[in-house]
Design a protein around this motif. Structure first.
Motif, short mmCIF file in Angstrom:
data_model
loop_
_atom_site.label_atom_id
_atom_site.label_comp_id
_atom_site.label_asym_id
_atom_site.label_seq_id
_atom_site.Cartn_x
_atom_site.Cartn_y
_atom_site.Cartn_z
N LYS A 13 0.73 -1.21 0.00
CA LYS A 13 -0.07 -0.09 -0.04
C LYS A 13 0.81 1.38 -0.03
CE LYS A 13 -4.20 -1.48 1.99
NZ LYS A 13 -5.00 -1.85 3.39
N GLY A 14 0.49 2.21 -0.65
CA GLY A 14 1.31 3.57 -0.85
C GLY A 14 2.38 3.62 -1.54
N GLU A 15 2.51 2.29 -2.42
CA GLU A 15 3.95 2.32 -3.24
C GLU A 15 3.62 2.39 -4.48
OE1 GLU A 15 6.76 -0.89 -0.78
OE2 GLU A 15 6.11 -1.45 -2.46
N VAL A 16 4.47 3.17 -5.37
CA VAL A 16 4.33 3.07 -6.69
C VAL A 16 5.45 2.44 -7.55
CG1 VAL A 16 3.78 4.80 -8.62
CG2 VAL A 16 2.99 5.32 -6.75
N HIS A 17 5.30 1.69 -8.35
CA HIS A 17 6.32 1.05 -8.86
C HIS A 17 6.19 1.26 -10.61
CE1 HIS A 17 6.64 -2.43 -5.77
NE2 HIS A 17 6.58 -1.19 -4.99
N ALA A 18 7.37 1.07 -11.29
CA ALA A 18 7.41 1.17 -12.67
C ALA A 18 8.12 0.06 -13.24
CB ALA A 18 8.21 2.79 -12.96
N ILE A 19 7.53 -0.19 -14.49
CA ILE A 19 8.24 -1.36 -15.34
C ILE A 19 8.74 -0.84 -16.66
CG2 ILE A 19 7.92 -3.73 -16.22
CD1 ILE A 19 5.79 -4.30 -14.41
N PHE A 20 10.12 -0.99 -16.54
CA PHE A 20 10.52 -0.81 -18.09
C PHE A 20 10.88 -2.11 -18.71
CE2 PHE A 20 11.88 2.19 -14.90
CZ PHE A 20 11.73 3.71 -15.24
N GLY A 21 11.06 -2.00 -19.81
CA GLY A 21 11.36 -3.21 -20.64
C GLY A 21 11.17 -3.20 -22.27
N PRO A 22 11.99 -3.89 -23.06
CA PRO A 22 12.08 -3.65 -24.49
C PRO A 22 10.60 -3.92 -25.01
CG PRO A 22 13.32 -5.56 -23.95
CD PRO A 22 12.87 -4.67 -22.63
N ASN A 23 10.13 -3.62 -26.36
CA ASN A 23 8.93 -4.05 -26.76
C ASN A 23 8.87 -5.54 -26.75
OD1 ASN A 23 8.10 -1.50 -27.33
ND2 ASN A 23 9.05 -1.53 -29.22
N GLY A 24 7.76 -5.97 -26.51
CA GLY A 24 7.47 -7.48 -26.59
C GLY A 24 8.09 -8.26 -25.50
N SER A 25 8.52 -7.45 -24.19
CA SER A 25 9.00 -8.35 -23.12
C SER A 25 7.99 -8.66 -22.16
CB SER A 25 9.94 -7.40 -22.41
OG SER A 25 9.20 -6.06 -21.95
N GLY A 26 6.56 -8.33 -22.34
CA GLY A 26 5.44 -8.71 -21.60
C GLY A 26 4.96 -7.61 -20.55
N LYS A 27 5.28 -6.57 -20.73
CA LYS A 27 4.70 -5.54 -19.76
C LYS A 27 3.20 -5.40 -19.78
CE LYS A 27 7.06 -2.01 -21.68
NZ LYS A 27 7.80 -2.56 -22.88
N THR A 28 2.55 -5.32 -21.17
CA THR A 28 1.11 -5.09 -21.21
C THR A 28 0.64 -6.46 -20.87
OG1 THR A 28 1.26 -3.34 -22.72
CG2 THR A 28 -0.81 -4.64 -22.83
N THR A 29 1.11 -7.56 -21.14
CA THR A 29 0.50 -8.94 -20.79
C THR A 29 0.71 -9.02 -19.35
OG1 THR A 29 1.43 -9.85 -22.97
CG2 THR A 29 0.80 -11.33 -21.10
N LEU A 30 1.48 -8.69 -18.64
CA LEU A 30 1.46 -8.49 -17.13
C LEU A 30 0.23 -8.08 -16.56
CD1 LEU A 30 2.76 -9.35 -14.32
CD2 LEU A 30 4.04 -7.26 -14.52
N LEU A 31 -0.05 -6.77 -16.93
CA LEU A 31 -0.94 -5.82 -16.80
C LEU A 31 -2.54 -6.78 -16.78
CD1 LEU A 31 -0.17 -2.26 -17.10
CD2 LEU A 31 0.38 -3.68 -15.16
N ASN A 32 -2.45 -7.05 -18.17
CA ASN A 32 -3.59 -7.59 -18.61
C ASN A 32 -3.96 -9.00 -17.94
OD1 ASN A 32 -3.91 -5.66 -20.48
ND2 ASN A 32 -3.33 -6.66 -22.27
N ALA A 33 -3.03 -9.56 -17.71
CA ALA A 33 -3.24 -11.03 -17.10
C ALA A 33 -3.60 -10.60 -15.53
CB ALA A 33 -1.99 -11.74 -17.01
N ILE A 34 -3.13 -9.78 -14.82
CA ILE A 34 -3.58 -9.35 -13.74
C ILE A 34 -5.07 -8.73 -13.57
CG2 ILE A 34 -3.28 -7.85 -11.40
CD1 ILE A 34 -0.09 -7.91 -12.38
N MET A 35 -5.47 -8.20 -14.67
CA MET A 35 -6.91 -7.51 -14.73
C MET A 35 -7.66 -8.85 -14.98
SD MET A 35 -7.07 -4.65 -14.04
CE MET A 35 -8.93 -4.68 -14.18
N GLY A 36 -7.17 -9.94 -15.81
CA GLY A 36 -8.03 -10.88 -15.82
C GLY A 36 -8.67 -11.08 -17.40
N PHE A 37 -8.12 -10.36 -18.25
CA PHE A 37 -8.57 -10.30 -19.62
C PHE A 37 -8.49 -11.54 -20.27
CE2 PHE A 37 -7.46 -5.53 -19.45
CZ PHE A 37 -8.65 -5.23 -18.88
N ALA A 38 -9.34 -11.78 -21.31
CA ALA A 38 -9.45 -13.15 -22.18
C ALA A 38 -8.13 -13.19 -22.99
CB ALA A 38 -10.92 -13.25 -22.95
#
Lengths: 267, 397
Positions: A31-56
């Protein structure tokens, strides 16, 4: 002290079709923390958020725990109702649905706040327009923030909040991300900074490619996502500096060499 | 009309016309529509007809075969039954069966022989009818046939907004409605005509409409049918005869299991600078929809566009889009866009990420899909239509 984690991701494997994009990822946000993720294109950054959200479209293994509850397999809207919100990188347009209507259907806060935030984000006229139809890159990002401000989540995912936004508007977006995270500039001095920090409850996870947004939003922890895992955890400014100076090549080198000789601490 | 020989739609379904009664009991006149029962008033409201007459320039109410209420509150417009108008105006010979032929099909023939009223509306030259005129054709007896003949005239330079609600009373399950409507848009005039159907499940419905638009005239039609009848077939035709005449047809249809809707719009562009647009949004939750459209370009330089979009939400349903373009001269611009598909998963998930359940998200997307941005309607009417779509029962979706 596991209970303190707002979000805990354990040994997360995520596949799209036959391709395993995330390969045993671990992540904890308090709680209260803000994190940032860096990474090259295709490294899975958006996939990580989408998986945590539960998208199909993702096969998910491992555990996602939010506020102590395993949410790995619950529907998207239940995750949202528990307090997770996301600003999409490229949200779909919803024809025939006015932005005001969508916000009223989803918001926790009242309409008075909506009009004030809309004004602040220069979106008053957009409330009567169809959601994301004909919006520019910057308008989309501001509209995403507006929706989130009214949704008022405890954990905010921001997927490239500054992409497609001109410099002038990045400051505005930064300001309202701070609102969203309960970190807006302190105007009254009744409380000490220490007290204010302690009161911070909102957490965030920001994906950023350029890092521009970090000039406006203070981030506590930075990661590099590489080949489906968190390769490195460090001061976000150091990470940004390295990427700007050397590109992700340096990170690849460091990752290959198991962290020895690298710039940052291996996770 | 000579233009329809190749594409004339067949009447949908096999209607046994002898199954419907010709005779109805007479209903006493009402001085005010608010004298109707609350249940009836609710049906009217859901058909776009406001029983209070508030923000309306006049009202016409026909119950079965009786004209029970007719009033106009605006000097620039006339409203009366078409039979009264024929008596008053020497048979309306300039208009009666002049936009379409009486022997066009079995239904126009019926109306020619069995006609029981219908409305006559006319805006006087130059009159701007600010509030819409409203008409309600109401069926209160089961298995009754209602054959009406309507005449609508916008005189030169006038503007006329009309809402017609066609509905069945609570408790009525079946019936036949045949509505012949002839529209005359004179030079520089505008008619915005909104028709809302709110029928019982077992109704058979055959509107027959034809529109003549003179130079610089504009005709806008909005057809909304969200409470589907069993068997609906219509194919209104607008003929743009004068320079710069414009016609737009917007249709919004929702077909539930068991209903068949064969709905099209045709625009014939006959003069310089004419423009036309046919737009339909259809949703099937198990019913059959045939979404037709036909643009006929007969003069150089005309422009027209046709758009049929359908959402098919069930394997039991069927949406058949039949857009037709017919150019009869070089140097014209006509185009069409047709799409039949399902709701995009991405859109549903976007709304779910804001906390809406899958059902709420789907309903919101469908309502949005059915909400057409209609140009040329008064703001109040736009809001009413949006509200009507909002109130649509999407639980069954």
């Amino acid at each position: 002290m596991k209970d303190e984690y707002l979000l805990e991701v354990k040994d997360l494997h995520v596949s799209i079709g036959a391709k395993e994009v995330l390969q045993g990822l671990n992540l904890q946000i308090k709680k209260g923390e803000v994190h940032a993720i860096f990474g090259p294109n295709g490294s899975g950054k958006t996939t990580l958020l989408n998986a945590i959200m539960g998208f199909a479209g993702y096969t998910v293994k491992g555990r996602i725990i939010f506020e102590g509850k395993d949410i790995t397999h619950i529907p998207i809207n239940e995750r949202a109702q528990m307090g997770i919100g996301i600003s999409f990188q490229r949200p779909p347009a919803i024809r025939g649905v006015r932005l005001r209507k969508l916000i009223e259907a989803s918001a926790k806060r009242n309409g008075k706040t909506l009009d004030a935030y809309a004004q602040g984000l220069n979106l008053t006229d957009f409330l009567e327009r169809e959601v994301n139809v004909g919006f520019s890159g910057g308008e989309i990002k501001r509209a995403e923030l507006l929706q989130l401000l009214l949704q008022d989540p405890d954990l905010v995912f921001l997927d490239e909040p500054e992409s497609g936004v001109d410099l002038e508007n990045i400051a505005l977006i930064g300001e309202y991300i701070n609102h969203l995270l309960g970190r807006q500039r302190i105007r009254n001095q009744e409380k000490t900074m220490k007290e204010l920090y302690r009161e911070r409850k909102k957490a965030g996870l920001i994906i950023t490619h350029t890092g521009h947004i970090l000039e406006y939003v203070n981030v506590d922890v930075g990661y590099i996502l590489m080949q489906g895992r968190i390769a490195c955890q460090a001061n976000p400014r150091d990470i940004l500096h390295t990427i700007r100076e050397c590109g992700f090549e340096e990170c690849f080198r460091c990752f290959r060499e198991g962290g020895t000789g690298g710039t940052h601490k291996r996770h | 009309m000579a233009h329809t020989k190749d594409t004339k739609p067949q009447p949908a379904g096999d209607l046994d016309l002898s199954a419907y009664r010709e005779k109805a009991s007479e209903h006493p006149p009402l001085s005010d529509l608010s004298q109707l029962t609350p249940a009836d008033q609710k049906v009217l409201l859901m058909s776009g007809v406001d029983p209070s007459g508030k923000e309306r320039g006049g009202s016409f109410f026909q119950q079965d075969h009786s004209v029970v209420h007719c009033r106009t509150t605006f000097d620039g417009a006339e409203i009366m039954s078409s039979s009264a108008a024929r008596e008053k105006y020497n048979g309306l010979t300039e208009y009666w069966w002049k936009a379409m032929a009486a022997d066009k099909d079995v239904f126009t023939q019926r109306a020619a022989h069995h006609q029981e009223h219908g409305y006559y509306m006319r805006s006087l030259p130059g009159a701007q009818v600010h509030y819409p005129l409203q008409a309600c054709l109401y069926l209160t007896e089961d298995k009754l046939a209602q054959d009406v003949h309507n005449i609508v005239i916008a005189e030169e330079g006038s503007t006329l907004n009309i809402i017609t609600g066609c509905a069945t009373a609570p408790g009525v399950r079946s019936g036949l409605h045949v509505g012949v409507s002839e529209f005359f848009v004179k030079k520089g005039a505008t008619i915005a005509f909104t028709m809302i159907h709110n029928w019982a499940e077992e109704m058979a419905v055959r509107p027959r409409s034809a529109v003549i638009v003179e130079e610089g005239g504009t005709f806008i039609s909005n057809y909304i049918c969200l409470v589907p009848a069993r068997d609906l077939q219509m194919y209104p035709v607008a003929t743009l005869k004068g320079k710069g005449a414009v016609a737009t047809f917007n249709s919004v249809l929702l077909a539930k299991p068991g209903s068949l809707m064969d709905v099209g719009s045709r625009i014939i562009l006959q003069a310089e600078g004419c423009r036309g647009e046919v737009i339909s949004r259809t949703v099937s939750t198990g019913g059959t929809i045939i979404a037709r459209g036909h643009l006929v370009g007969e003069h150089r330089g005309v422009k027209a566009h046709l758009e049929c979009k359908g959402l098919l939400l069930s394997d039991q349903g069927r949406i058949h889009a039949i857009p037709e373009l017919e150019g009869k001269t070089s140097d014209l611009e006509m185009s069409h866009e047709a799409a039949v598909g399902k709701i995009a998963q991405e859109e549903v998930e976007y709304l779910m990420a804001r906390g809406l359940s899958e059902q709420e998200a789907t309903a919101l997307i469908i309502k949005g899909f059915l909400t057409l941005e209609i140009v040329g309607l008064p703001e109040g009417l736009k809001k009413e239509l949006e509200h009507m779509i909002d109130e649509t029962d999407t639980k069954a979706l």
